[in-house]
Design an enzyme around this catalytic site. Structure first.
Site, PDB file in Angstrom:
ATOM      1  N   ARG A 233     -17.376  -7.763 -18.193  1.00 33.44           N
ATOM      2  CA  ARG A 233     -17.243  -6.708 -18.391  1.00 33.44           C
ATOM      3  C   ARG A 233     -17.827  -5.431 -18.887  1.00 33.44           C
ATOM      4  O   ARG A 233     -17.892  -6.158 -20.188  1.00 33.44           O
ATOM      5  CB  ARG A 233     -15.914  -7.106 -18.812  1.00 33.44           C
ATOM      6  CG  ARG A 233     -14.598  -6.943 -17.723  1.00 33.44           C
ATOM      7  CD  ARG A 233     -14.393  -6.310 -16.688  1.00 33.44           C
ATOM      8  NE  ARG A 233     -13.542  -7.391 -15.681  1.00 33.44           N
ATOM      9  CZ  ARG A 233     -12.994  -7.618 -15.088  1.00 33.44           C
ATOM     10  NH1 ARG A 233     -14.858  -8.409 -14.440  1.00 33.44           N
ATOM     11  NH2 ARG A 233     -12.321  -8.367 -14.199  1.00 33.44           N
ATOM     12  N   GLU A 262     -18.184   1.490 -14.908  1.00 34.40           N
ATOM     13  CA  GLU A 262     -17.846   2.143 -13.696  1.00 34.40           C
ATOM     14  C   GLU A 262     -17.566   2.426 -12.486  1.00 34.40           C
ATOM     15  O   GLU A 262     -17.352   2.820 -12.174  1.00 34.40           O
ATOM     16  CB  GLU A 262     -18.340   0.465 -13.399  1.00 34.40           C
ATOM     17  CG  GLU A 262     -17.179   0.072 -13.588  1.00 34.40           C
ATOM     18  CD  GLU A 262     -17.539  -2.070 -13.140  1.00 34.40           C
ATOM     19  OE1 GLU A 262     -18.186  -3.011 -14.131  1.00 34.40           O
ATOM     20  OE2 GLU A 262     -17.032  -2.327 -12.078  1.00 34.40           O
ATOM     21  N   HIS A 294     -21.152  -4.366  -9.962  1.00 41.78           N
ATOM     22  CA  HIS A 294     -19.795  -5.654  -9.909  1.00 41.78           C
ATOM     23  C   HIS A 294     -19.560  -6.820  -8.707  1.00 41.78           C
ATOM     24  O   HIS A 294     -18.990  -6.399  -8.438  1.00 41.78           O
ATOM     25  CB  HIS A 294     -18.415  -4.499  -9.975  1.00 41.78           C
ATOM     26  CG  HIS A 294     -17.464  -5.738 -10.556  1.00 41.78           C
ATOM     27  ND1 HIS A 294     -17.438  -5.037 -11.633  1.00 41.78           N
ATOM     28  CD2 HIS A 294     -17.694  -6.595 -10.794  1.00 41.78           C
ATOM     29  CE1 HIS A 294     -16.093  -5.971 -12.320  1.00 41.78           C
ATOM     30  NE2 HIS A 294     -15.985  -7.227 -11.388  1.00 41.78           N
TER      31      HIS A 294
HETATM   32  N1  NAD Z   1     -18.847  -9.734 -12.529  1.00 36.70           N
HETATM   33  C1  NAD Z   1     -17.326 -10.278 -11.751  1.00 36.70           C
HETATM   34  O1  NAD Z   1     -17.394 -10.436 -10.405  1.00 36.70           O
HETATM   35  C2  NAD Z   1     -16.821 -11.132 -12.667  1.00 36.70           C
HETATM   36  C3  NAD Z   1     -15.887 -12.116 -11.819  1.00 36.70           C
HETATM   37  C4  NAD Z   1     -15.148 -12.756 -12.378  1.00 36.70           C
HETATM   38  C5  NAD Z   1     -14.901 -12.343 -13.926  1.00 36.70           C
HETATM   39  N2  NAD Z   1     -15.682 -12.237 -14.213  1.00 36.70           N
HETATM   40  C6  NAD Z   1     -15.991 -11.864 -16.342  1.00 36.70           C
HETATM   41  O2  NAD Z   1     -15.814 -13.216 -16.125  1.00 36.70           O
HETATM   42  C7  NAD Z   1     -14.610 -13.140 -17.818  1.00 36.70           C
HETATM   43  C8  NAD Z   1     -14.543 -14.837 -17.748  1.00 36.70           C
HETATM   44  O3  NAD Z   1     -14.092 -15.332 -16.804  1.00 36.70           O
HETATM   45  P1  NAD Z   1     -13.679 -17.337 -16.689  1.00 36.70           P
HETATM   46  O4  NAD Z   1     -13.361 -17.522 -15.316  1.00 36.70           O
HETATM   47  O5  NAD Z   1     -14.801 -17.710 -17.569  1.00 36.70           O
HETATM   48  O6  NAD Z   1     -12.858 -16.924 -17.840  1.00 36.70           O
HETATM   49  P2  NAD Z   1     -11.862 -18.283 -18.948  1.00 36.70           P
HETATM   50  O7  NAD Z   1     -10.480 -18.119 -19.486  1.00 36.70           O
HETATM   51  O8  NAD Z   1     -12.067 -19.595 -18.155  1.00 36.70           O
HETATM   52  O9  NAD Z   1     -13.776 -18.466 -19.655  1.00 36.70           O
HETATM   53  C9  NAD Z   1     -12.708 -17.272 -21.322  1.00 36.70           C
HETATM   54  C10 NAD Z   1     -13.863 -17.750 -22.382  1.00 36.70           C
HETATM   55  O10 NAD Z   1     -13.383 -16.806 -23.426  1.00 36.70           O
HETATM   56  C11 NAD Z   1     -12.735 -17.685 -24.693  1.00 36.70           C
HETATM   57  N3  NAD Z   1     -12.487 -15.948 -25.463  1.00 36.70           N
HETATM   58  C12 NAD Z   1     -11.374 -15.608 -24.845  1.00 36.70           C
HETATM   59  N4  NAD Z   1     -11.004 -14.580 -26.053  1.00 36.70           N
HETATM   60  C13 NAD Z   1     -11.781 -14.405 -26.862  1.00 36.70           C
HETATM   61  C14 NAD Z   1     -12.587 -14.167 -27.871  1.00 36.70           C
HETATM   62  N5  NAD Z   1     -12.216 -13.340 -28.525  1.00 36.70           N
HETATM   63  N6  NAD Z   1     -13.731 -14.424 -28.638  1.00 36.70           N
HETATM   64  C15 NAD Z   1     -15.005 -15.253 -28.453  1.00 36.70           C
HETATM   65  N7  NAD Z   1     -13.831 -16.062 -27.129  1.00 36.70           N
HETATM   66  C16 NAD Z   1     -12.559 -15.721 -26.496  1.00 36.70           C
HETATM   67  C17 NAD Z   1     -12.068 -18.723 -24.041  1.00 36.70           C
HETATM   68  O11 NAD Z   1     -11.872 -19.522 -24.890  1.00 36.70           O
HETATM   69  C18 NAD Z   1     -12.518 -19.207 -22.915  1.00 36.70           C
HETATM   70  O12 NAD Z   1     -13.243 -19.985 -23.040  1.00 36.70           O
HETATM   71  C19 NAD Z   1     -13.795 -12.681 -17.090  1.00 36.70           C
HETATM   72  O13 NAD Z   1     -12.802 -12.096 -18.074  1.00 36.70           O
HETATM   73  C20 NAD Z   1     -13.866 -11.213 -16.946  1.00 36.70           C
HETATM   74  O14 NAD Z   1     -14.184  -9.994 -17.050  1.00 36.70           O
HETATM   75  C21 NAD Z   1     -16.840 -11.084 -13.433  1.00 36.70           C
END
Ligand code: NAD
Length: 331
Positions: A233, A262, A294
């Site tokens: 993000r 964005e 994105h």
């Molecule tokens: N660019 C894109 O098209 C796109 C698509 C999907 C997801 N995303 C982004 O990717 C991110 C991650 O997705 P995911 O499926 O791996 O999620 P997920 O929930 O499987 O993993 C997120 C990780 O972040 C950790 N986390 C949460 N809060 C935290 C904090 N305060 N400090 C440190 N670590 C922390 C969690 O413990 C977890 O391991 C989503 O939140 C989204 O913002 C982007």
């Protein structure tokens, strides 16, 4: 019942229409949901929104007043939705809690390799029949260090590929992922990860505590020749501070699939308008920066899974079933 889907890309439209066929009528709109477009939803009990919809309190109030009861968001992230207000208004909000993490992890790698091996500059040159190698030197990744901030589903998929490259693996997260530890990842404090990594990649969600995780201090802590990739993000990075560091000639490459401002830009054609975002305008002028719109999730596999889950969310709602995808009501 007719479902109104906002923010539908041309590639997505036939997939959405065929997924809803036999269940509900669906009307696909290319416009994103925001304050200007929210009145279009009047009379639709169920709407579906895309990742860049702006579900602020005023938009939610307009939707509720128009009779909307379910918002089926076609993404995992939901930082664009004021859930407290939605719940107070009695709305149900569902998202897609899982889809291919490989789509995003593989794209993050695409950005990393493109900036490392100067692919955009090389392709621009060869189109112009300029076949020199000056300025195209990259680096082997084998033996170098990758720092993964956020080792959930996408971070783990990214780590598996890094392992394949033969990299040293550093991780930072609130909770260790045993699969990453098994691959050889060492969890370290953020400062150490930033100081030791040749490639830093962001995979934490955008939360109040992660906003501007990569601020001016974090950028200064990174190696001058590091690569930074953000496919999570935009709000995770202080973009103005990043521009300031890039002006100093720092970083081998920066790959950004997301940008903190964005909304109103990404997914749209703004090429014929005056540019009013000076930060983004400056960012795209750096030869070592690659910005994409994105698109990390945008594979046939991931989009298909997102649409299938959205149809299931709608069918669960109409059948009165609750699933893990429901964000509000909270119980
Ligand atoms: N660019 C894109 O098209 C796109 C698509 C999907 C997801 N995303 C982004 O990717 C991110 C991650 O997705 P995911 O499926 O791996 O999620 P997920 O929930 O499987 O993993 C997120 C990780 O972040 C950790 N986390 C949460 N809060 C935290 C904090 N305060 N400090 C440190 N670590 C922390 C969690 O413990 C977890 O391991 C989503 O939140 C989204 O913002 C982007």
């Amino acid at each position: 019942m007719e479902i109104l889907a906002f923010g539908v890309q041309a590639d997505e439209r036939p997939l959405i229409e065929s997924a809803f066929a036999g269940h509900h009528e669906v009307r696909c709109l290319s416009v994103f949901l925001d304050e200007d477009t929210a009145p279009i939803a009047a009379g639709h009990e169920i709407i579906s929104t895309s990742v860049n919809a702006d579900l602020n309190p005023r938009v939610l109030q307009t939707l509720a007043a128009g009779g909307t009861q379910l918002i089926a968001q076609r993404s995992t992230g939901f930082n664009n939705i004021d859930l407290d207000v939605a719940e107070r208004l009695g709305l149900t909000v569902a998202r897609v809690s899982y889809y291919s993490p490989y789509s995003v992890a593989e794209f993050a790698w695409t950005l990393a390799m493109a900036v490392n091996r100067r692919i955009v500059r090389a392709a621009t040159r060869t189109r112009d029949f300029d076949f020199r190698l000056d300025g195209l030197m990259g680096r082997d990744l084998r033996g170098r260090t990758v720092g993964v901030l956020g080792t959930g589903k996408i971070g783990e998929a990214f780590t598996r590929i890094a392992h394949g490259f033969g990299m040293r693996l550093l991780g930072w997260d609130v909770a260790e992922n045993p699969a990453c530890v098994e691959l050889g990842m060492t969890y370290v404090p953020k400062e150490q990860l930033l100081a030791e990594s040749d490639l830093v990649t962001l995979h934490v969600p955008l939360l109040p505590e992660t906003r501007r995780l990569i601020d001016a201090d974090a950028l200064k802590a990174m190696k001058d020749d590091a690569i930074l990739v953000n496919s999570s993000r935009g709000g995770l990075i202080d973009t103005a501070a990043l521009v300031a560091e890039l002006r100093e000639g720092r970083f081998t490459g920066v790959g950004l699939d997301v940008y903190e401002a964005e909304a109103g830009l990404f997914f749209l054609d703004r090429s014929l308008e005056a540019v009013d975002d000076d930060t983004l305008a400056r960012l795209v002028t750096f030869p070592n920066v690659l910005v994409t719109s994105h698109q990390a999730y945008y594979t046939e596999d991931a989009v298909g899974q997102i649409i299938d889950a959205t149809v299931r969310n709608v069918l669960d709602y109409t059948a009165g079933r609750r699933s893990e995808n429901v964000l509000v009501p909270r119980s």
